[in-house]
Motif scaffolding. Sequence first.
Motif, PDB file in Angstrom:
ATOM      1  N   GLU A 196      -7.731  10.192  -0.630  1.00 19.02           N
ATOM      2  CA  GLU A 196      -8.411   9.001  -0.082  1.00 19.02           C
ATOM      3  C   GLU A 196      -7.405   7.876   0.157  1.00 19.02           C
ATOM      4  OE1 GLU A 196     -12.975   8.975  -1.680  1.00 19.02           O
ATOM      5  OE2 GLU A 196     -11.430   8.245  -3.052  1.00 19.02           O
ATOM      6  N   MET A 197      -6.467   7.753  -0.794  1.00 16.36           N
ATOM      7  CA  MET A 197      -5.445   6.708  -0.684  1.00 16.36           C
ATOM      8  C   MET A 197      -4.627   6.908   0.600  1.00 16.36           C
ATOM      9  SD  MET A 197      -2.938   6.100  -3.928  1.00 16.36           S
ATOM     10  CE  MET A 197      -4.077   5.963  -5.240  1.00 16.36           C
ATOM     11  N   HIS A 198      -4.259   8.171   0.814  1.00 14.91           N
ATOM     12  CA  HIS A 198      -3.456   8.497   1.990  1.00 14.91           C
ATOM     13  C   HIS A 198      -4.236   8.206   3.272  1.00 14.91           C
ATOM     14  CE1 HIS A 198      -0.566  11.591   4.029  1.00 14.91           C
ATOM     15  NE2 HIS A 198      -0.283  10.355   4.343  1.00 14.91           N
ATOM     16  N   ALA A 199      -5.524   8.565   3.277  1.00 14.59           N
ATOM     17  CA  ALA A 199      -6.369   8.322   4.462  1.00 14.59           C
ATOM     18  C   ALA A 199      -6.450   6.822   4.748  1.00 14.59           C
ATOM     19  CB  ALA A 199      -7.764   8.903   4.228  1.00 14.59           C
ATOM     20  N   ARG A 200      -6.660   6.042   3.689  1.00 16.89           N
ATOM     21  CA  ARG A 200      -6.754   4.583   3.891  1.00 16.89           C
ATOM     22  C   ARG A 200      -5.446   4.032   4.436  1.00 16.89           C
ATOM     23  NH1 ARG A 200     -10.012   4.659  -0.893  1.00 16.89           N
ATOM     24  NH2 ARG A 200      -8.128   4.716  -2.133  1.00 16.89           N
ATOM     25  N   HIS A 233       0.837  -1.202   0.000  1.00 17.83           N
ATOM     26  CA  HIS A 233       0.000   0.000   0.000  1.00 17.83           C
ATOM     27  C   HIS A 233       0.877   1.260   0.000  1.00 17.83           C
ATOM     28  CE1 HIS A 233      -4.100   1.504   1.798  1.00 17.83           C
ATOM     29  NE2 HIS A 233      -3.711   2.253   0.792  1.00 17.83           N
ATOM     30  N   GLN A 234       1.920   1.252   0.840  1.00 21.39           N
ATOM     31  CA  GLN A 234       2.854   2.381   0.895  1.00 21.39           C
ATOM     32  C   GLN A 234       3.494   2.597  -0.485  1.00 21.39           C
ATOM     33  OE1 GLN A 234       3.636   4.478   3.494  1.00 21.39           O
ATOM     34  NE2 GLN A 234       5.009   5.592   2.115  1.00 21.39           N
ATOM     35  N   ALA A 235       3.879   1.491  -1.125  1.00 22.86           N
ATOM     36  CA  ALA A 235       4.499   1.594  -2.454  1.00 22.86           C
ATOM     37  C   ALA A 235       3.509   2.149  -3.476  1.00 22.86           C
ATOM     38  CB  ALA A 235       5.008   0.220  -2.891  1.00 22.86           C
ATOM     39  N   VAL A 236       2.252   1.747  -3.363  1.00 24.82           N
ATOM     40  CA  VAL A 236       1.209   2.251  -4.271  1.00 24.82           C
ATOM     41  C   VAL A 236       1.106   3.765  -4.140  1.00 24.82           C
ATOM     42  CG1 VAL A 236      -1.311   2.345  -4.579  1.00 24.82           C
ATOM     43  CG2 VAL A 236      -0.169   0.137  -4.406  1.00 24.82           C
ATOM     44  N   LEU A 237       1.069   4.253  -2.899  1.00 24.26           N
ATOM     45  CA  LEU A 237       0.936   5.705  -2.696  1.00 24.26           C
ATOM     46  C   LEU A 237       2.169   6.441  -3.233  1.00 24.26           C
ATOM     47  CD1 LEU A 237      -0.684   8.106  -1.527  1.00 24.26           C
ATOM     48  CD2 LEU A 237       0.626   7.830   0.577  1.00 24.26           C
ATOM     49  N   GLU A 238       3.351   5.933  -2.907  1.00 20.49           N
ATOM     50  CA  GLU A 238       4.577   6.622  -3.349  1.00 20.49           C
ATOM     51  C   GLU A 238       4.661   6.668  -4.877  1.00 20.49           C
ATOM     52  OE1 GLU A 238       8.108   5.026  -1.501  1.00 20.49           O
ATOM     53  OE2 GLU A 238       7.180   5.095   0.480  1.00 20.49           O
ATOM     54  N   GLN A 239       4.372   5.526  -5.506  1.00 18.30           N
ATOM     55  CA  GLN A 239       4.431   5.469  -6.970  1.00 18.30           C
ATOM     56  C   GLN A 239       3.422   6.448  -7.577  1.00 18.30           C
ATOM     57  OE1 GLN A 239       6.067   4.305  -9.511  1.00 18.30           O
ATOM     58  NE2 GLN A 239       4.486   4.759 -11.050  1.00 18.30           N
ATOM     59  N   THR A 240       2.227   6.513  -7.008  1.00 14.49           N
ATOM     60  CA  THR A 240       1.163   7.341  -7.578  1.00 14.49           C
ATOM     61  C   THR A 240       1.462   8.826  -7.387  1.00 14.49           C
ATOM     62  OG1 THR A 240      -0.354   5.569  -7.054  1.00 14.49           O
ATOM     63  CG2 THR A 240      -1.347   7.655  -7.632  1.00 14.49           C
ATOM     64  N   VAL A 241       1.973   9.170  -6.218  1.00 11.67           N
ATOM     65  CA  VAL A 241       2.333  10.569  -5.960  1.00 11.67           C
ATOM     66  C   VAL A 241       3.423  11.003  -6.945  1.00 11.67           C
ATOM     67  CG1 VAL A 241       3.519  12.059  -4.290  1.00 11.67           C
ATOM     68  CG2 VAL A 241       1.591  10.641  -3.558  1.00 11.67           C
ATOM     69  N   GLY A 242       4.434  10.142  -7.129  1.00 14.98           N
ATOM     70  CA  GLY A 242       5.513  10.466  -8.064  1.00 14.98           C
ATOM     71  C   GLY A 242       4.985  10.650  -9.479  1.00 14.98           C
ATOM     72  N   TYR A 264      -5.977  -5.692   3.614  1.00 14.62           N
ATOM     73  CA  TYR A 264      -6.210  -6.209   2.261  1.00 14.62           C
ATOM     74  C   TYR A 264      -7.199  -5.310   1.514  1.00 14.62           C
ATOM     75  CZ  TYR A 264      -8.369  -8.603  -1.562  1.00 14.62           C
ATOM     76  OH  TYR A 264      -8.884  -8.864  -2.802  1.00 14.62           O
ATOM     77  N   GLU A 265      -8.338  -5.038   2.160  1.00 20.03           N
ATOM     78  CA  GLU A 265      -9.384  -4.264   1.484  1.00 20.03           C
ATOM     79  C   GLU A 265      -8.870  -2.890   1.071  1.00 20.03           C
ATOM     80  OE1 GLU A 265     -12.357  -5.141   0.509  1.00 20.03           O
ATOM     81  OE2 GLU A 265     -12.292  -7.152   1.365  1.00 20.03           O
ATOM     82  N   SER A 266      -8.170  -2.215   1.983  1.00 18.30           N
ATOM     83  CA  SER A 266      -7.777  -0.838   1.681  1.00 18.30           C
ATOM     84  C   SER A 266      -6.625  -0.800   0.678  1.00 18.30           C
ATOM     85  CB  SER A 266      -7.457  -0.066   2.958  1.00 18.30           C
ATOM     86  OG  SER A 266      -6.427  -0.677   3.665  1.00 18.30           O
ATOM     87  N   ALA A 267      -5.691  -1.753   0.759  1.00 17.02           N
ATOM     88  CA  ALA A 267      -4.595  -1.769  -0.222  1.00 17.02           C
ATOM     89  C   ALA A 267      -5.136  -2.082  -1.619  1.00 17.02           C
ATOM     90  CB  ALA A 267      -3.533  -2.796   0.182  1.00 17.02           C
ATOM     91  N   ARG A 268      -6.101  -2.996  -1.681  1.00 13.21           N
ATOM     92  CA  ARG A 268      -6.672  -3.337  -2.992  1.00 13.21           C
ATOM     93  C   ARG A 268      -7.427  -2.135  -3.574  1.00 13.21           C
ATOM     94  NH1 ARG A 268     -11.947  -6.578  -4.210  1.00 13.21           N
ATOM     95  NH2 ARG A 268     -12.471  -5.103  -2.601  1.00 13.21           N
ATOM     96  N   THR A 269      -8.172  -1.432  -2.733  1.00 10.50           N
ATOM     97  CA  THR A 269      -8.908  -0.258  -3.221  1.00 10.50           C
ATOM     98  C   THR A 269      -7.935   0.813  -3.706  1.00 10.50           C
ATOM     99  OG1 THR A 269     -10.619  -0.746  -1.600  1.00 10.50           O
ATOM    100  CG2 THR A 269     -10.679   1.435  -2.594  1.00 10.50           C
ATOM    101  N   SER A 270      -6.874   1.047  -2.928  1.00 11.96           N
ATOM    102  CA  SER A 270      -5.888   2.062  -3.339  1.00 11.96           C
ATOM    103  C   SER A 270      -5.167   1.641  -4.618  1.00 11.96           C
ATOM    104  CB  SER A 270      -4.867   2.285  -2.228  1.00 11.96           C
ATOM    105  OG  SER A 270      -5.468   2.951  -1.141  1.00 11.96           O
ATOM    106  N   ALA A 271      -4.862   0.355  -4.730  1.00  5.54           N
ATOM    107  CA  ALA A 271      -4.166  -0.117  -5.936  1.00  5.54           C
ATOM    108  C   ALA A 271      -5.054   0.077  -7.170  1.00  5.54           C
ATOM    109  CB  ALA A 271      -3.767  -1.581  -5.778  1.00  5.54           C
ATOM    110  N   GLY A 272      -6.365  -0.125  -6.991  1.00  6.87           N
ATOM    111  CA  GLY A 272      -7.296   0.108  -8.098  1.00  6.87           C
ATOM    112  C   GLY A 272      -7.333   1.582  -8.482  1.00  6.87           C
TER     113      GLY A 272
END
Length: 415
Positions: free
Chosen positions: A287-291, A254-263, A324-332
């Motif tokens: 929303e990603m950050h909040a999750r 999830h952390q990697a998803v946020l970092e990649q997306t912000v970049g 699981y739920e929040s990482a999957r939602t953020s990854a989507g």
Amino acid sequence: MSDALLTEAHKALRDQVRAFAETEIAPRVAAMEDSPTSFDHELAALIARQGWIAATVDSAYGGMSAGHLAKTIIIEELSRVSGAMGAMVQASQLGVAKIVHYGTEEQKRTWLPQVADGTCLPTIAVTEPESGSHVLGMQSTAHRSGNDYILNGRKAFVGNSHIGHLHGVVVRTGPGSRGLTAFLVESDRPGVQLEPYQPTMGLRGFSFGDITFTNCRVPASNMIGDIGDGLSVAYSSSVLYGRLNLAAVALGLHQAVLEQTVGFASTRRRYGKPLSLLSPVGHKIGEMHARLMTARLTTYHASQLLDAGQPCDPHLLNAKYLNYESARTSAGAAMEIHAAAGLRTNLPVERLNRDVQHIWAPAGTGDVQLHRLAEFALGTSPGQQWSQRLADKLAPADGPWSPHRTPVLAHYQRC
Ligand SMILES: Cc1cc2nc3c(=O)[nH]c(=O)nc-3n(C[C@H](O)[C@H](O)[C@H](O)COP(=O)(O)OP(=O)(O)OC[C@H]3O[C@@H](n4cnc5c(N)ncnc54)[C@H](O)[C@@H]3O)c2cc1C
């Protein structure tokens, strides 16, 4: 949980694992992605030598005695760079649990120092092709023969199946819920056969394949716990280690998803300005950050409760479910922000999406977590919580952890 609430020891550990992962693991991720049926034994051994698989093992047996929050941070930081290597470490830490909880003094003295120095990767093998979540439906057996037991059957999706050295195998020795028993089975014993590895969608580089036991003879002294303790061995390992470990893998992804997306959103330009300034994109990142913040809170809080020897089974269930739920939602959401670019394999976002799918099933599917959480809400949960039953084995025996106990952390070990 705010960074300020972590101890200096935990922050130092986090920085150390992060530096290791970025230096040693990141350059090997592409090769792991390209070889879905082979495993980097050298990398696994290098990681194991850091001592991290023995994060919760008592220092009396050579372990870090660092507790569950430290274990969570290790898995999270490895998974931020490679979900596969985070999963590799968590699977063997899960294999450690049964020895810590149910091992005899002799078993602990034999195996835990080898786990701590990285020469032994333990596993836990419970799942079977025809039983899955229905643990009591398993068909593998063990029969007594003199001073030995003879094991037969097939285990499926065993974490570290193809690189592990010591399998913790739960099999049927009699009828009913007291008819399961756990044995330690060395991977080089006659009768242990690794099945050809089936490629999986993600977590490439982590082996979770099948092992067949055919007339595999093990001494009775390899039994973990007493005859009939197999269900307790399986459940306690899954509840107390598996749920939090998988939550930590999801957290790192999830952390990697946020970092990649912000970049990506900060550098990609549309309409003459960064993508992040488009309000739907900024909203999704918020929303990603909040999750992510909520997910980290639940995971660290559950870890701290375990370290304090407090009852926390519902917190462990929730950590696994929510991560699981929040990482999957953020990854989507990350895929939507990347749009077409996210579909190409040169960016990590598609790998992260594939990897996160693997967190649903192990240590209880999301449905199983909800079923158990409902039982707690309804007051129908059977028996005492595992975190209460084994409280004396969960808090570090020698008090709050400091890195002085584990000089291995001063600089990571290359050889
Ligand atoms: C990455 C990974 C690592 C793993 N590591 C290990 C390991 O180290 N050792 C090991 O033994 N196994 C391991 N497993 C296997 C894992 O434990 C099983 O996948 C899990 O128990 C679910 O079994 P199943 O996949 O057969 O699904 P099934 O049990 O067949 O479930 C199918 C569907 O039915 C639902 N369902 C099943 N039971 C219930 C219930 N009681 N209430 C509500 N819904 C239910 C499920 O949610 C799911 O949607 C691993 C799996 C993965 C993906």
